[in-house]
Design a protein around this motif. Structure first.
Motif, PDB file in Angstrom:
ATOM      1  N   ASP A   1      37.409  -9.183  59.818  1.00 32.40           N
ATOM      2  CA  ASP A   1      37.461  -7.756  59.502  1.00 32.40           C
ATOM      3  C   ASP A   1      38.601  -7.486  58.526  1.00 32.40           C
ATOM      4  O   ASP A   1      39.639  -6.945  58.877  1.00 32.40           O
ATOM      5  CB  ASP A   1      37.643  -6.939  60.784  1.00 32.40           C
ATOM      6  CG  ASP A   1      37.447  -5.452  60.546  1.00 32.40           C
ATOM      7  OD1 ASP A   1      36.742  -5.095  59.593  1.00 32.40           O
ATOM      8  OD2 ASP A   1      38.029  -4.655  61.319  1.00 32.40           O
ATOM      9  N   ARG A   2      38.400  -7.925  57.267  1.00 35.59           N
ATOM     10  CA  ARG A   2      39.427  -7.743  56.243  1.00 35.59           C
ATOM     11  C   ARG A   2      38.789  -7.771  54.873  1.00 35.59           C
ATOM     12  O   ARG A   2      37.650  -8.182  54.713  1.00 35.59           O
ATOM     13  CB  ARG A   2      40.477  -8.850  56.337  1.00 35.59           C
ATOM     14  CG  ARG A   2      39.917 -10.224  56.005  1.00 35.59           C
ATOM     15  CD  ARG A   2      40.990 -11.313  56.052  1.00 35.59           C
ATOM     16  NE  ARG A   2      40.447 -12.612  55.708  1.00 35.59           N
ATOM     17  CZ  ARG A   2      40.387 -13.106  54.474  1.00 35.59           C
ATOM     18  NH1 ARG A   2      40.852 -12.404  53.462  1.00 35.59           N
ATOM     19  NH2 ARG A   2      39.871 -14.293  54.240  1.00 35.59           N
ATOM     20  N   GLU A   3      39.555  -7.316  53.887  1.00 36.19           N
ATOM     21  CA  GLU A   3      39.131  -7.429  52.501  1.00 36.19           C
ATOM     22  C   GLU A   3      39.759  -8.690  51.931  1.00 36.19           C
ATOM     23  O   GLU A   3      40.723  -9.218  52.476  1.00 36.19           O
ATOM     24  CB  GLU A   3      39.602  -6.208  51.709  1.00 36.19           C
ATOM     25  CG  GLU A   3      38.848  -4.946  52.042  1.00 36.19           C
ATOM     26  CD  GLU A   3      39.225  -3.801  51.121  1.00 36.19           C
ATOM     27  OE1 GLU A   3      40.363  -3.793  50.590  1.00 36.19           O
ATOM     28  OE2 GLU A   3      38.397  -2.914  50.938  1.00 36.19           O
ATOM     29  N   MET A   4      39.224  -9.134  50.806  1.00 35.04           N
ATOM     30  CA  MET A   4      39.766 -10.324  50.162  1.00 35.04           C
ATOM     31  C   MET A   4      41.195 -10.099  49.690  1.00 35.04           C
ATOM     32  O   MET A   4      41.554  -8.998  49.281  1.00 35.04           O
ATOM     33  CB  MET A   4      38.916 -10.707  48.944  1.00 35.04           C
ATOM     34  CG  MET A   4      37.592 -11.276  49.278  1.00 35.04           C
ATOM     35  SD  MET A   4      36.805 -12.055  47.854  1.00 35.04           S
ATOM     36  CE  MET A   4      36.829 -10.784  46.625  1.00 35.04           C
ATOM     37  N   SER A   5      41.969 -11.174  49.702  1.00 32.92           N
ATOM     38  CA  SER A   5      43.336 -11.130  49.180  1.00 32.92           C
ATOM     39  C   SER A   5      43.296 -11.218  47.654  1.00 32.92           C
ATOM     40  O   SER A   5      42.255 -11.521  47.070  1.00 32.92           O
ATOM     41  CB  SER A   5      44.139 -12.298  49.749  1.00 32.92           C
ATOM     42  OG  SER A   5      43.642 -13.523  49.224  1.00 32.92           O
ATOM     43  N   GLU A   6      44.432 -10.991  47.036  1.00 33.13           N
ATOM     44  CA  GLU A   6      44.524 -11.115  45.574  1.00 33.13           C
ATOM     45  C   GLU A   6      44.125 -12.521  45.129  1.00 33.13           C
ATOM     46  O   GLU A   6      43.425 -12.692  44.139  1.00 33.13           O
ATOM     47  CB  GLU A   6      45.958 -10.815  45.106  1.00 33.13           C
ATOM     48  CG  GLU A   6      46.395  -9.392  45.295  1.00 33.13           C
ATOM     49  CD  GLU A   6      45.876  -8.459  44.222  1.00 33.13           C
ATOM     50  OE1 GLU A   6      45.995  -8.768  43.030  1.00 33.13           O
ATOM     51  OE2 GLU A   6      45.349  -7.406  44.603  1.00 33.13           O
ATOM     52  N   GLY A   7      44.582 -13.523  45.871  1.00 32.09           N
ATOM     53  CA  GLY A   7      44.258 -14.909  45.533  1.00 32.09           C
ATOM     54  C   GLY A   7      42.765 -15.179  45.604  1.00 32.09           C
ATOM     55  O   GLY A   7      42.208 -15.891  44.765  1.00 32.09           O
TER      56      GLY A   7
END
Length: 155
Positions: A46-52
């Protein structure tokens, strides 16, 4: 400004400026990011993608377009080659600056020294360290042989 926000803002700007190429490319980027977000939720995260992770998606998009451009060029479809190259230019605006050959050599040497890597068995650790630190800044397909040569005493 976070990458995701920058892409959304630039999409709005391209829409207002009626810049069709930039607009369509930014829409493709947004779609790829949203697809990956949905895939993460499907995996129970339950999260959005990180910058990486976003950078990784963008790098993959560039590679896909480079391959398509090569195929179109071999087929004599120069107008499609131009389109792919133009899309690559837009996508690369959101990627970190690529390291020069000298900087890549220095990064590889530094990673090998830091990890005290001394044999080919350490290649995975070195590659993982480089990926963690330089995602989007170097082509890891091309780096593999450099690391291998260093660890096997070739350089």
């Amino acid at each position: 400004m976070p990458l995701r926000t920058r892409i959304s803002e630039d999409l709005k700007t391209a829409m207002k400026a009626k810049d069709q190429l930039r607009l369509s490319t930014l829409r493709l980027i947004n779609a790829a990011i949203k697809d990956r977000d949905i895939a993460l939720r499907g995996q129970g995260e339950d999260r959005e993608m990180s910058e990486g992770e976003i950078t990784s998606v963008l790098s993959r998009m560039v590679k896909q377009r480079q391959e398509s451009a090569r195929a179109y060029e071999e087929g004599g479809r120069l107008e499609l080659v131009e389109r792919e190259l133009a899309e690559i230019a837009v996508i690369e605006d959101y990627l970190p600056r690529q390291l020069s050959d000298e900087e890549v050599e220095a990064a590889v040497a530094e990673a090998i020294t830091e990890l005290e890597a001394n044999s080919i068995r350490d290649m995975g650790r070195v590659m993982n360290a480089l990926k963690a630190k330089y995602t989007g800044q170097m082509d890891f397909g091309a780096i593999g042989p450099v690391v291998k040569a260093r660890l096997s005493g070739g350089a």
